[in-house]
Design a protein around this motif. Structure first.
Motif, PDB file in Angstrom:
ATOM      1  N   ALA A   1     -16.071  18.069  17.158  1.00 19.71           N
ATOM      2  CA  ALA A   1     -17.152  17.406  17.342  1.00 19.71           C
ATOM      3  C   ALA A   1     -16.933  15.816  17.760  1.00 19.71           C
ATOM      4  O   ALA A   1     -17.556  15.138  18.777  1.00 19.71           O
ATOM      5  CB  ALA A   1     -18.016  17.025  16.190  1.00 19.71           C
TER       6      ALA A   1
ATOM      7  N   ALA B   1     -16.293  23.282  22.259  1.00 18.18           N
ATOM      8  CA  ALA B   1     -17.103  23.334  21.002  1.00 18.18           C
ATOM      9  C   ALA B   1     -16.405  24.273  19.970  1.00 18.18           C
ATOM     10  O   ALA B   1     -16.366  24.360  18.866  1.00 18.18           O
ATOM     11  CB  ALA B   1     -18.470  23.345  20.997  1.00 18.18           C
TER      12      ALA B   1
ATOM     13  N   HIS C   1     -18.000  14.109  21.576  1.00 20.81           N
ATOM     14  CA  HIS C   1     -18.645  12.687  21.639  1.00 20.81           C
ATOM     15  C   HIS C   1     -17.893  11.775  22.370  1.00 20.81           C
ATOM     16  O   HIS C   1     -18.659  11.038  23.386  1.00 20.81           O
ATOM     17  CB  HIS C   1     -19.010  12.211  20.324  1.00 20.81           C
TER      18      HIS C   1
ATOM     19  N   THR D   1     -15.078  19.014  12.747  1.00 21.09           N
ATOM     20  CA  THR D   1     -15.571  17.620  12.640  1.00 21.09           C
ATOM     21  C   THR D   1     -14.779  16.922  13.715  1.00 21.09           C
ATOM     22  O   THR D   1     -15.099  16.013  14.399  1.00 21.09           O
ATOM     23  CB  THR D   1     -15.142  17.107  11.300  1.00 21.09           C
TER      24      THR D   1
ATOM     25  N   ALA E   1     -21.941  19.176  19.900  1.00 27.16           N
ATOM     26  CA  ALA E   1     -21.062  18.884  18.864  1.00 27.16           C
ATOM     27  C   ALA E   1     -21.557  18.520  17.297  1.00 27.16           C
ATOM     28  O   ALA E   1     -21.066  19.081  16.540  1.00 27.16           O
ATOM     29  CB  ALA E   1     -20.535  17.335  19.417  1.00 27.16           C
ATOM     30  N   ASP E   2     -22.797  18.298  17.419  1.00 29.60           N
ATOM     31  CA  ASP E   2     -23.796  18.279  16.051  1.00 29.60           C
ATOM     32  C   ASP E   2     -23.829  19.519  15.653  1.00 29.60           C
ATOM     33  O   ASP E   2     -23.618  20.015  14.338  1.00 29.60           O
ATOM     34  CB  ASP E   2     -24.960  17.797  16.225  1.00 29.60           C
TER      35      ASP E   2
ATOM     36  N   ALA F   1     -20.392  20.985  14.004  1.00 31.07           N
ATOM     37  CA  ALA F   1     -20.211  19.976  12.950  1.00 31.07           C
ATOM     38  C   ALA F   1     -20.900  20.427  11.590  1.00 31.07           C
ATOM     39  O   ALA F   1     -20.542  20.165  10.391  1.00 31.07           O
ATOM     40  CB  ALA F   1     -20.026  18.563  13.241  1.00 31.07           C
TER      41      ALA F   1
ATOM     42  N   ARG G   1     -23.402  15.981  23.114  1.00 26.33           N
ATOM     43  CA  ARG G   1     -23.665  15.490  21.695  1.00 26.33           C
ATOM     44  C   ARG G   1     -24.353  16.653  20.705  1.00 26.33           C
ATOM     45  O   ARG G   1     -24.043  16.636  19.611  1.00 26.33           O
ATOM     46  CB  ARG G   1     -24.556  14.424  21.760  1.00 26.33           C
TER      47      ARG G   1
END
Lengths: 494, 494
Positions: A32, A141, A36, A29, A79-80, A83, A76
């Motif tokens: 991530a 990441a 962002h 988290t 990152a997701d 996460a 992005r």
């Protein structure tokens, strides 16, 4: 130009190593969130970035703007992906203390960063495959500090991008050495990085020569390290007879458009098209010749690329059995003029030089007479990033042997389309059997690219309070986990 | 003994290559069915297998029976893992034809076998890491034909096992060349296999020398191929003061039991124990010495292993600053007599020879005085399969820096236990940073081991009728798939 010295590289790496220990302790988290912030900072870059890149690479501003948006999307979406636990999938097997003949321990597997990653930038994608590109995003990441070796053809662009990444890192409250930027004259710095004991993995996008050299250096280390080099390919397009018959003119026009897109400077450029010798072949060829001849030449990325294009094209078209079909006029040696040549199946299969990649808007038509010819051509191919099949659906169903063979040679297989355009998504495979890439088991585009830079570690019988967040009984990160063989987001109740 | 000749190997590989094209077309369900048939056939093997293995390896029948059960479990659990889609996770992104600025194609990613896999057998696990062991099971799970190079120390066992695998393949109605068996005199066949153009990946369990030699050969090929070599390690055990204080006697007894289990012939054998110099240290040492002295020596796997044990042990105990603490009596040079030696932190950190693996029942106690000492010792370690921490929970919480550093060096980290015993489950990581293994990103035990031998391939814009079963809209295999970023077992409705 202020070049980075080797003692400076040593210092950058020592700082990065300290940051590695910090990053190891961050949750998916938190990483991530960092990503962002970096995405925000890249997104905020304006005209200065686009104009600098345009000046350094000759790429049009509109194309660069799209590439920038894609680069932001990479940060992005990767990152997701970490996460949510969709990539770096956590595995938990709880203890069975009464199992016979021996108790089963509690085992919980998560991922640690492999260590510092060095990224080499691509000349043809100054954003998406360079300083702040997919290799950097996927390494961060995975929790790896990154040291980017700027590409000599777009150093100023790289400096601007590095500045944005640094700003994003600062905004997120992470230590600066998550990311370092090296500017190099010649190849020595790059080789030094790949051989440095603190560097544990390499990402590269570029030529076969460059990628293979770094790969070999990395394998000769006392401690060999993984190198993911994406080295391009000729991306063959197989056309089956019924499909050619249906609309030879449109196929030729579409092929020419894909071949000459961006002056042919994509690693997925369809450099070879395998076409059946049926009556419609002539109309296909005429249309292709006309369309290619009418293409305006455009400046290539840099002098070296343009020089190689003309030299490699010459090497191919002067092979016996190869004839030039059409060549757009050209007055500037720094421009790439679209060219198509033609050869036959036997010549293609027996002369390896003919099948070599010519980076730029050069296409080779290979004429074939039978399914056996097409199979022989497919068999002769080296590993490819992509391969394409043009066929009627029923026709493709009747040619499963050929299609199976084609899929054996590539990382992505396209139906009735063209390979240029590499979508950033989970289902993308950008890579392929050697020599398209050095490890066909990984992709360099899409969230799964993160897997290149992470290694699994199992925790056995650890107290819940000491486990990393993603492995605790309480699934506070709300990620997908495989618990006792079942995918779930539930907490574990023992 | 009838040795396989190189022309025979060529023929085996040519047949295997044909079978590869067949296997590519099978669904995960069909491959799972094949694997359960092979498991049945291995399960049905009786006394002949156990007695032959006992005769060839000196391992007790009871241990061999457990190993056989584990081997069968490997086939069944890896079969289930591919059949459910928990490993080789399918990714699907459906098309967005109206997306701006460009339409998004339909992309669907599945896995193809990397090609023919060569497996090298381990001397210490004639079933679980040999002919019908984890490498063979995971390669076949990925759809790869396997060519096993039998271990010279247990050829007859290998022949029996190969017969069972062949019977299982026949029962399942699969072509025989899914599996081939090579019997070799010397190393030439093995080297020939690793360098053969039709071989695309290698699995190996054994010594550093053996694994590194094969790895280097594979990297020097015109087309380098992945080699997963698990090469063992010293598996350090770190003891923190409060835990030692709590029960020094019991810890010493448990350590001795783990160290001498199976004559210390496990790649996870805890060859080094790092113990703090507190008042309880002496009781720990005395108990360890007594327990080890009382251990009966037992026959090692074969003459070569026994010879190396005595030679390597001698090399370590004759280093300056190392003294023998206890040595069980021995009258047979083919037996391994348990031995423990002791050294200090400085000596351990500065003399690499002291930290080398001695394969067999040899343990080295490293005495330390402070947390800084323990950190220095952890820092000096090479990559390990496992590392272990003995600590009170609160004490471990107070030593996060040390524990983070230890986790940096290993594939599995154990709390208050011992590393011998490698569970076959999703959460297992059997591998680790070099030189424990050649690629820390993969495991050789547990269903994720299958990932070593599969490569992703994306299908772009293919008609549903031509897609592999696992990628079709209808999820007839009922596997987990990531569809448009979400894990689901639902069918796709477009």
């Amino acid at each position: 130009m202020q070049y980075t010295t080797m003692p400076e590289i040593d210092k950058l790496l020592q700082k990065a190593q300290e940051v590695l220990m910090f990053l190891k302790k961050t949750t998916v988290t938190e990483r991530a969130r960092l990503m962002h912030h970096i995405a925000d900072a890249i997104e905020a870059l304006g005209e200065e970035l686009l104009l600098t890149a345009q000046q350094e690479t000759n790429l049009p501003v509109a194309r660069l703007a799209t590439e920038k948006a894609r680069t932001v999307f990479q940060w992005r979406s990767y990152a997701d992906a970490v996460a949510t636990g969709n990539v770096l999938a956590v595995r938990i097997d709880t203890a069975l203390p009464n199992r016979m003949p021996a108790p089963k321990p509690d085992l919980r597997k998560t991922y640690l960063p492999v260590g510092i990653v060095t990224v080499f930038c691509a000349s043809n994608f100054p954003f998406a495959y360079s300083t702040g590109g997919g290799d950097t995003a996927s390494a961060i990441a995975a929790g790896c500090p990154v040291v980017v070796n700027a590409h000599s053809a777009h150093v100023q662009t790289s400096v601007i991008m590095a500045g944005a990444i640094a700003a994003g890192i600062e905004k997120a409250g992470f230590p600066a050495s998550v990311f370092s930027h090296v500017i190099s004259e010649g190849f020595e710095n790059g080789q030094y990085l790949v051989q440095h004991p603190l560097v544990k993995a390499v990402g590269f996008t570029g030529s076969y020569m460059g990628g293979k050299t770094l790969y070999d250096l990395a394998q000769k280390r006392a401690e060999p390290i993984p190198v993911f080099a994406e080295m391009g390919s000729v991306n063959p397009v197989f056309v089956l007879p019924k499909k050619l018959k249906a609309d030879p003119k449109k196929l030729a026009e579409q092929y020419a458009a894909s071949l000459t897109l961006g002056v042919g400077q994509f690693c997925t450029n369809p450099g070879i098209i395998i076409v059946p010798d049926i009556p419609e072949f002539d109309l296909f060829l005429d249309t292709l010749a006309t369309t290619v001849t009418e293409t305006s030449p455009a400046m290539m990325l840099h002098k070296g690329i343009a020089g190689s294009y003309h030299k490699n094209k010459q090497a191919t078209i002067t092979q016996p059995g190869v004839s030039v079909l059409a060549e757009a006029a050209n007055t500037n040696e720094l421009a790439g003029n679209a060219t198509v040549a033609i050869t036959g199946k036997d010549n293609f299969v027996h002369n390896k030089t003919v099948a070599h990649e010519v980076f730029g808007p050069f296409g080779l038509v290979v004429k074939y007479h039978s399914t056996e010819d097409a199979i022989a051509i497919a068999q002769s191919l080296e590993g490819q990033l992509t391969a394409t099949v043009w066929a009627e659906t029923e026709e493709a169903g009747d040619n499963r042997e050929l299609i199976n063979l084609i899929s054996e040679k590539c990382g992505r297989i396209i139906f009735n389309g063209f390979p240029t355009g590499v979508e950033v998504c989970y289902a993308m495979q950008h890579g392929g059997p050697f020599p398209a890439a050095t490890d066909s088991r990984f992709t360099s585009v899409g969230p799964d690219a993160i897997q290149r830079f992470a290694r699994p570690v199992s925790f056995q019988n650890w107290p819940d309070s000491l486990l990393p967040a993603e492995l605790k009984n309480e699934n506070s990160l709300q990620i997908w986990r495989t618990v006792n063989n079942e995918l779930t987001k539930e907490h574990i109740v023992l």
